[in-house]
Motif scaffolding. Structure first.
Motif, PDB file in Angstrom:
ATOM      1  N   GLU A 251       0.812  -1.213   0.000  1.00 38.88           N
ATOM      2  CA  GLU A 251       0.000   0.000   0.000  1.00 38.88           C
ATOM      3  C   GLU A 251       0.848   1.267   0.000  1.00 38.88           C
ATOM      4  OE1 GLU A 251      -3.093  -0.186   3.018  1.00 38.88           O
ATOM      5  OE2 GLU A 251      -3.047  -2.373   2.903  1.00 38.88           O
ATOM      6  N   GLN A 252       2.005   1.213   0.676  1.00 39.24           N
ATOM      7  CA  GLN A 252       2.897   2.370   0.739  1.00 39.24           C
ATOM      8  C   GLN A 252       4.342   1.912   0.479  1.00 39.24           C
ATOM      9  OE1 GLN A 252       2.037   5.464   0.975  1.00 39.24           O
ATOM     10  NE2 GLN A 252      -0.114   5.290   1.545  1.00 39.24           N
ATOM     11  N   PRO A 253       4.620   1.394  -0.732  1.00 39.17           N
ATOM     12  CA  PRO A 253       5.940   0.799  -0.987  1.00 39.17           C
ATOM     13  C   PRO A 253       7.098   1.781  -0.868  1.00 39.17           C
ATOM     14  CG  PRO A 253       4.680   1.018  -3.028  1.00 39.17           C
ATOM     15  CD  PRO A 253       3.733   1.297  -1.904  1.00 39.17           C
ATOM     16  N   GLU A 254       6.900   3.034  -1.282  1.00 43.16           N
ATOM     17  CA  GLU A 254       8.000   4.000  -1.217  1.00 43.16           C
ATOM     18  C   GLU A 254       8.370   4.322   0.230  1.00 43.16           C
ATOM     19  OE1 GLU A 254       7.048   7.405  -3.547  1.00 43.16           O
ATOM     20  OE2 GLU A 254       7.063   6.307  -5.455  1.00 43.16           O
ATOM     21  N   VAL A 255       7.366   4.510   1.072  1.00 41.09           N
ATOM     22  CA  VAL A 255       7.624   4.787   2.488  1.00 41.09           C
ATOM     23  C   VAL A 255       8.234   3.552   3.156  1.00 41.09           C
ATOM     24  CG1 VAL A 255       6.598   5.461   4.695  1.00 41.09           C
ATOM     25  CG2 VAL A 255       5.731   6.440   2.565  1.00 41.09           C
ATOM     26  N   PHE A 256       7.694   2.398   2.837  1.00 37.78           N
ATOM     27  CA  PHE A 256       8.214   1.146   3.393  1.00 37.78           C
ATOM     28  C   PHE A 256       9.693   0.995   3.067  1.00 37.78           C
ATOM     29  CE2 PHE A 256       9.116  -3.400   3.188  1.00 37.78           C
ATOM     30  CZ  PHE A 256       8.543  -3.870   4.355  1.00 37.78           C
ATOM     31  N   LEU A 257      10.061   1.215   1.812  1.00 40.06           N
ATOM     32  CA  LEU A 257      11.455   1.066   1.393  1.00 40.06           C
ATOM     33  C   LEU A 257      12.339   2.137   2.022  1.00 40.06           C
ATOM     34  CD1 LEU A 257      10.955   0.052  -2.324  1.00 40.06           C
ATOM     35  CD2 LEU A 257      12.408  -1.164  -0.678  1.00 40.06           C
ATOM     36  N   PHE A 258      11.841   3.365   2.129  1.00 37.79           N
ATOM     37  CA  PHE A 258      12.630   4.420   2.750  1.00 37.79           C
ATOM     38  C   PHE A 258      12.970   4.057   4.192  1.00 37.79           C
ATOM     39  CE2 PHE A 258      12.875   8.176   5.442  1.00 37.79           C
ATOM     40  CZ  PHE A 258      13.879   8.905   4.799  1.00 37.79           C
ATOM     41  N   MET A 259      11.975   3.590   4.948  1.00 37.37           N
ATOM     42  CA  MET A 259      12.197   3.232   6.350  1.00 37.37           C
ATOM     43  C   MET A 259      13.120   2.026   6.458  1.00 37.37           C
ATOM     44  SD  MET A 259       8.361   3.866   7.897  1.00 37.37           S
ATOM     45  CE  MET A 259       8.822   3.299   9.513  1.00 37.37           C
ATOM     46  N   LEU A 260      12.956   1.092   5.554  1.00 43.69           N
ATOM     47  CA  LEU A 260      13.777  -0.108   5.554  1.00 43.69           C
ATOM     48  C   LEU A 260      15.242   0.241   5.310  1.00 43.69           C
ATOM     49  CD1 LEU A 260      13.484  -3.193   5.818  1.00 43.69           C
ATOM     50  CD2 LEU A 260      13.180  -3.293   3.352  1.00 43.69           C
ATOM     51  N   LYS A 261      15.481   1.026   4.279  1.00 46.29           N
ATOM     52  CA  LYS A 261      16.860   1.404   3.953  1.00 46.29           C
ATOM     53  C   LYS A 261      17.472   2.303   5.028  1.00 46.29           C
ATOM     54  CE  LYS A 261      15.951   2.660  -0.395  1.00 46.29           C
ATOM     55  NZ  LYS A 261      16.183   3.098  -1.806  1.00 46.29           N
ATOM     56  N   ASP A 262      16.657   3.187   5.609  1.00 44.01           N
ATOM     57  CA  ASP A 262      17.140   4.047   6.671  1.00 44.01           C
ATOM     58  C   ASP A 262      17.584   3.222   7.885  1.00 44.01           C
ATOM     59  OD1 ASP A 262      17.453   6.786   7.779  1.00 44.01           O
ATOM     60  OD2 ASP A 262      15.952   6.080   9.198  1.00 44.01           O
ATOM     61  N   PHE A 263      16.905   2.122   8.133  1.00 45.30           N
ATOM     62  CA  PHE A 263      17.230   1.256   9.270  1.00 45.30           C
ATOM     63  C   PHE A 263      18.459   0.405   8.997  1.00 45.30           C
ATOM     64  CE2 PHE A 263      16.469  -2.875  11.519  1.00 45.30           C
ATOM     65  CZ  PHE A 263      16.587  -2.402  12.813  1.00 45.30           C
ATOM     66  N   LEU A 264      18.600  -0.059   7.759  1.00 47.72           N
ATOM     67  CA  LEU A 264      19.636  -1.046   7.442  1.00 47.72           C
ATOM     68  C   LEU A 264      20.936  -0.451   6.900  1.00 47.72           C
ATOM     69  CD1 LEU A 264      17.492  -3.841   5.751  1.00 47.72           C
ATOM     70  CD2 LEU A 264      18.495  -3.885   8.038  1.00 47.72           C
ATOM     71  N   LEU A 265      20.858   0.697   6.261  1.00 47.03           N
ATOM     72  CA  LEU A 265      22.039   1.217   5.567  1.00 47.03           C
ATOM     73  C   LEU A 265      22.711   2.359   6.335  1.00 47.03           C
ATOM     74  CD1 LEU A 265      20.638   1.236   1.919  1.00 47.03           C
ATOM     75  CD2 LEU A 265      22.087  -0.500   2.998  1.00 47.03           C
TER      76      LEU A 265
END
Length: 265
Positions: A251-265
């Motif tokens: 439903e919110q893939p861009e936000v999901f990916l932003f949060m994911l990358k912010d956490f992991l990278l």
């Protein structure tokens, strides 16, 4: 008995294993994996009784965590990042609690380690029971096209996004339409799938970073769920994704990916 899981694999780098939810499969997560492949070696297995993996007569979290341990061994993964959604999130939590030395980070999408109330008839379980019933009762012998299947199934599901997601499991071979899902076993194991393991004697884990992501429109992580999360993962981050329900990554893939990358990278 543990089984070898079918899987998709893209990218290079540190291993990241993505676990889909109930009725899902590896294909659903390929768009996310293709964004992350520049940073990670992304594996997306099909959990037992889903996708192209083997159909088995049982479906427990103990077994699915065991399947995942076999997967790590087969692919020579010493330590990896686990990302799991819904049922896959519970598998990820269970595996991480049992094998903390094999985890470098844990991300759980919209699920908590609690019992979602099969006995008490919670909204989630009523919904899942009705979905399994609708899938089992779709008249595959008389359905001629996928469009017809969509019309018939949506009369029961009454949500076109969910209907189309479910129909990704409908495949056609020389004998006609059939389900990739092992519907009888999944239907018989909804109590197990909805169950929790916070009361079990797992030690709290603090040896790797943990993030829970929940949709603002979802009721899968409540105050009860937050309490259970803190019991097992005391330092976990719990982040909201606005304007998203349970399928927050779709439903919110861009936000999901932003949060994911912010956490992991």
């Amino acid at each position: 008995m543990n089984i070898a899981l079918s899987y998709k694999n893209v990218g290079q780098g540190h291993p990241l294993i993505i676990l889909h939810g109930l009725y899902g499969m590896s294909d659903n997560w390929l768009p996310i994996a293709n964004v992350l492949k520049n940073h990670f070696n992304v594996f997306i297995p099909d959990l037992r009784n889903h996708g192209r993996s083997e159909h088995t007569p049982s479906h427990t979290y103990e077994e699915m965590a065991g399947d995942l341990e076999l997967f790590f061994k087969q692919h020579e993964i010493e330590r990896g990042i686990l990302l799991g959604h819904s049922m896959g999130g519970k598998v990820a939590m269970r595996f991480a609690l049992q094998n903390p030395e094999m985890i470098s980070a844990l991300i759980v999408a919209d699920i908590a380690p609690i019992d979602y109330g099969m006995a008490s008839g919670s909204r989630q379980i009523i919904q899942h029971a009705s979905i399994v019933h609708a899938l089992q009762n779709l008249p595959l012998d008389s359905i001629r096209t996928r469009e017809e299947a969509e019309i018939v199934l949506d009369k029961e599901v009454n949500d076109m996004r969910t209907t189309r997601f479910l129909l990704k499991n409908l495949i056609r071979d020389k004998n006609g339409f059939r389900w990739r899902l092992n519907l009888s076993v999944l239907g018989n194991n909804l109590k197990e799938i909805s169950g929790g393991f916070a009361p079990l004697k797992f030690n709290p884990v603090t040896s790797f970073p943990v993030m829970f992501m929940r949709g603002s429109k979802s009721d899968y992580i409540t105050s009860k769920g937050e309490k259970a999360i803190r019991q097992l993962f005391p330092f976990a981050k719990i982040e909201n994704i606005e304007n998203a329900g349970h399928w927050l990554h779709a439903e919110q893939p861009e936000v999901f990916l932003f949060m994911l990358k912010d956490f992991l990278l």
